[in-house]
Design a protein around this motif. Structure first.
Motif, short mmCIF file in Angstrom:
data_model
loop_
_atom_site.label_atom_id
_atom_site.label_comp_id
_atom_site.label_asym_id
_atom_site.label_seq_id
_atom_site.Cartn_x
_atom_site.Cartn_y
_atom_site.Cartn_z
N LYS A 77 0.84 -1.21 0.00
CA LYS A 77 0.00 0.00 0.00
C LYS A 77 0.88 1.26 0.00
O LYS A 77 2.02 1.25 0.47
N LEU A 78 0.29 2.36 -0.47
CA LEU A 78 1.01 3.62 -0.53
C LEU A 78 1.51 4.04 0.85
O LEU A 78 2.65 4.50 0.99
N ALA A 79 0.69 3.91 1.87
CA ALA A 79 1.09 4.33 3.21
C ALA A 79 2.33 3.58 3.67
O ALA A 79 3.26 4.17 4.25
N GLY A 80 2.36 2.28 3.42
CA GLY A 80 3.53 1.49 3.81
C GLY A 80 4.78 1.89 3.05
O GLY A 80 5.88 1.93 3.61
N ILE A 81 4.61 2.18 1.76
CA ILE A 81 5.75 2.62 0.94
C ILE A 81 6.32 3.92 1.48
O ILE A 81 7.54 4.07 1.66
N LEU A 82 5.45 4.89 1.74
CA LEU A 82 5.92 6.19 2.21
C LEU A 82 6.57 6.08 3.59
O LEU A 82 7.56 6.76 3.87
N ASN A 83 6.02 5.22 4.44
CA ASN A 83 6.64 5.02 5.75
C ASN A 83 8.04 4.43 5.62
O ASN A 83 8.98 4.83 6.31
N MET A 84 8.18 3.46 4.71
CA MET A 84 9.49 2.84 4.47
C MET A 84 10.48 3.88 3.95
O MET A 84 11.62 3.98 4.43
N LEU A 85 10.06 4.68 2.98
CA LEU A 85 10.95 5.68 2.41
C LEU A 85 11.32 6.75 3.45
O LEU A 85 12.45 7.24 3.46
N GLY A 86 10.37 7.09 4.30
CA GLY A 86 10.66 8.05 5.35
C GLY A 86 11.70 7.55 6.33
O GLY A 86 12.48 8.33 6.88
N ALA A 87 11.73 6.23 6.54
CA ALA A 87 12.73 5.64 7.42
C ALA A 87 14.09 5.56 6.73
O ALA A 87 15.14 5.72 7.37
N VAL A 88 14.09 5.33 5.42
CA VAL A 88 15.35 5.16 4.69
C VAL A 88 16.00 6.51 4.37
O VAL A 88 17.23 6.64 4.41
N ALA A 89 15.20 7.51 4.03
CA ALA A 89 15.73 8.79 3.55
C ALA A 89 16.82 9.37 4.44
O ALA A 89 17.86 9.84 3.93
N GLU A 119 7.17 15.72 4.47
CA GLU A 119 7.32 15.32 5.87
C GLU A 119 8.31 14.18 6.04
O GLU A 119 8.96 14.05 7.08
N ARG A 120 8.45 13.35 5.01
CA ARG A 120 9.33 12.18 5.11
C ARG A 120 10.73 12.43 4.54
O ARG A 120 11.54 11.52 4.45
N GLY A 121 10.98 13.65 4.12
CA GLY A 121 12.31 13.99 3.64
C GLY A 121 12.62 13.51 2.24
O GLY A 121 13.79 13.37 1.87
N LEU A 122 11.58 13.27 1.44
CA LEU A 122 11.79 12.87 0.06
C LEU A 122 11.99 14.11 -0.82
O LEU A 122 11.58 15.22 -0.46
N ALA A 123 12.62 13.91 -1.97
CA ALA A 123 13.07 15.06 -2.76
C ALA A 123 12.07 15.49 -3.82
O ALA A 123 12.16 16.62 -4.31
N GLY A 124 11.15 14.62 -4.20
CA GLY A 124 10.21 15.02 -5.24
C GLY A 124 9.49 13.84 -5.85
O GLY A 124 9.50 12.74 -5.31
N MET A 125 8.89 14.12 -7.01
CA MET A 125 8.10 13.10 -7.68
C MET A 125 8.28 13.19 -9.19
O MET A 125 8.44 14.28 -9.75
N ILE A 126 8.31 12.03 -9.83
CA ILE A 126 8.28 11.93 -11.29
C ILE A 126 6.88 11.47 -11.64
O ILE A 126 6.41 10.43 -11.15
N VAL A 127 6.20 12.23 -12.49
CA VAL A 127 4.79 11.94 -12.80
C VAL A 127 4.68 11.74 -14.31
O VAL A 127 4.51 12.69 -15.07
N PRO A 128 4.77 10.49 -14.77
CA PRO A 128 4.86 10.24 -16.21
C PRO A 128 3.60 10.54 -17.00
O PRO A 128 3.68 10.78 -18.20
N ASP A 129 2.45 10.56 -16.34
CA ASP A 129 1.19 10.75 -17.07
C ASP A 129 0.52 12.09 -16.75
O ASP A 129 -0.67 12.26 -16.97
N LEU A 130 1.30 13.04 -16.27
CA LEU A 130 0.75 14.35 -15.95
C LEU A 130 0.66 15.19 -17.22
O LEU A 130 1.70 15.56 -17.79
N PRO A 131 -0.55 15.54 -17.70
CA PRO A 131 -0.64 16.40 -18.88
C PRO A 131 -0.10 17.79 -18.57
O PRO A 131 -0.31 18.33 -17.48
N VAL A 132 0.61 18.37 -19.52
CA VAL A 132 1.21 19.68 -19.28
C VAL A 132 0.13 20.71 -18.99
O VAL A 132 0.36 21.68 -18.24
#
Length: 266
Positions: A77-89, A119-132
């Motif tokens: 789940k997304l919540a688990g992923i973000l929690n993991m990344l917040g611990a690793v960052a 909040e988790r100290g991540l640097a950003g996001m790549i959004v491949p399907d974001l229309p300009v």
């Protein structure tokens, strides 16, 4: 300035290029994802891109699609992923970014997703399907939080549209090397260098190339024109070997592979 801005400022001052491996969150599980991120950064990766599994991949080839399916089958789940990344960052010296469908961001809440990353100290996001056409709002939200919004430009993107995409991007431009889906390739298009050279003349943002890069020969060729190179399917394929070779052997295999690319890059 975002963490990615700082990274490329440092790399340019040192006349070095960035190698950015991609891994799928939760394949084979979140614990291993955390371990492989730490291994890749220890080997010298400048940044790690972490794919958020999605049931309807945008441009992913069979290797990454299969990794998403494996992760979703295990109820990642997304919540688990973000929690993991917040611990690793805080444990790694390289920025971490999520590769995420805009559908996931929208469903989660655009500002809420940006707040979660911040909040988790991540640097950003790549959004491949974001229309300009819809990117200015997300660009503003990210800018207020010092997050980078990385967008994709492809070989089939018209030049006027490419300029619009660059104008609302931050951190770096993700240039797709080939028309089509992700996956390892033996050859890259001969016109790739020319197209990237043109793009770099149009924007102050770093331009990084992804899709199809898997061999030291690719790295040596493209390092002449790109600020960074993104390697996905070749890394994900090696991670899939955990079931056969075991975790420690796989970590070493992935680490050795990335080290071989780094040797060609710098």
């Amino acid at each position: 300035m975002s963490a990615i801005d700082d990274l490329f400022t440092k790399l340019r001052a040192e006349n070095r290029k960035a190698l950015m491996p991609f891994v799928t969150a939760g394949d084979p599980d979140l614990e291993f994802t955390a371990e492989v991120i730490q291994e890749l950064v220890a080997r010298g990766a400048a940044m790690c891109e972490v794919g958020i599994p999605y049931s309807d991949p945008i441009a992913d080839g069979p290797v990454i699609q299969a990794s998403y399916t494996r992760a979703l089958d295990k109820k990642v789940k997304l919540a688990g992923i973000l929690n993991m990344l917040g611990a690793v960052a805080p444990q790694v010296s390289a920025p971490l970014v999520t590769m995420v469908s805009y559908a996931i961001i929208y469903r989660h809440g655009v500002e809420a997703y940006a707040d979660e990353l911040n909040e988790r100290g991540l640097a950003g996001m790549i959004v491949p399907d974001l229309p300009v056409e819809e990117s200015p709002q997300l660009a503003e939200i990210c800018a207020k939080r010092d997050l980078s919004l990385v967008q994709l430009i492809t070989p089939t993107t018209p030049q006027d549209r490419a300029l619009r995409i660059a104008a609302t991007s931050s951190g770096f431009i993700y240039y797709v090397s080939v028309a089509g889906i992700t996956g390892e390739r033996t050859q890259l298009p001969p016109e790739l260098v020319e197209r990237v050279t043109w793009l770099r003349e149009q924007t102050p943002l770093p331009v990084c190339i992804g899709f199809g890069i898997s061999q030291p020969e690719h790295v040596r060729m493209l390092s002449q024109v790109a600020d960074g190179l993104i390697v996905g399917s070749a890394v994900v394929r090696r991670i899939a070997e955990t079931t056969e070779n075991g975790r420690q052997a796989t970590l070493k295999s992935v680490g050795d592979y990335v080290s071989s690319l780094l040797a060609a890059l710098n």
